[in-house]
Enzyme design. Structure first.
Site: not given
Length: 238
Positions: A227, A58, A84-86
């Site tokens: 989001f 990541r 960038i999402s968790q």
């Protein structure tokens, strides 16, 4: 003197190499902690998903100055007011698709390419669309350098999907939508799944799993999320 010089050069090589290996080992350890503490502990059980989360680095999908934060339990900025999402949300959305390995998946919202990379370990092909040109180009280059040959990146409006390669077994939308765009439902196979942050009412987003059953769409609400909103044609109805 030549021998001493060679020995010193070799010593410096080992030292520099050792530091590099140690750093990569650190990231590997951080990924393992991430999976155990952030993902498994919260109920994600799919072993293939967990393994993919352990494999994909990541830290290579975030800006260089944020790499030390890459495995923390929160989203990170990637430029162009996008994130960038968790890790937990990435794993949860992926698990909800129930991938077995032979599927063709469409992703709406490539971002830096991290979600696409996770999917690439779990299905046959990933088709991903990003509306922001700079992000699409950089993600395409990044994924190519990392050796992903089953990910296909396109710069465009995800509202229209990618009809040339439809139908898809699953669709994942990584931006909030007030409704699932009709073209995406048309491009989904019967029995296929769409996972998306669904904004039922303004300001309230619920991670939702839609399952296509003929002319009927089953709707399953999972959890509250946050989001960035989908951009492009879908904004015309807002």
């Amino acid at each position: 003197m030549k021998v001493l010089s060679l020995l010193l050069s070799f010593s410096l090589f080992l030292t520099c190499g050792g530091k590099k290996v140690k750093k990569e080992n650190d990231y590997t350890k951080l990924r393992e902690i991430m999976v155990k503490e952030q993902i498994e502990r919260r109920g994600v059980k799919d072993k293939r998903v967990l393994e993919a989360m352990r494999k994909v680095p990541r830290h290579l999908f975030v800006p260089e100055d944020l790499r030390d934060e890459a495995y923390n339990d929160y989203p990170l900025p990637i430029g162009e007011e996008q994130t960038i999402s968790q890790p937990y949300i990435v794993a949860l959305m992926t698990e909800l698709l129930g991938l077995k390995g032979k599927e063709k998946v469409l992703e709406i919202g490539t971002g830096s390419g991290y979600q696409a990379a996770i999917l690439a370990h779990l299905c046959k092909e990933v088709y991903t669309i990003e509306i922001i040109e700079s992000l699409a180009r950089s993600a395409q280059e990044r994924l190519k350098k990392m050796g992903y040959e089953n990910i296909f990146v396109r710069w465009g409006d995800g509202f229209e999907g990618w009809p040339e390669y439809a139908p898809f077994d699953a669709i994942i939308i990584t931006c909030a939508v007030p409704e699932v765009p009709p073209p995406l439902l048309e491009q989904l196979k019967d029995g296929g799944k769409i996972c998306a942050p669904y904004e039922r009412t303004p300001g309230v987003q619920i991670l939702t799993l839609f399952i296509k059953k003929g002319a009927k769409i089953d709707t399953n609400y999972i959890d509250y999320v946050r989001f960035v909103p989908m951009r492009g044609k879908i904004e015309e109805g807002r």
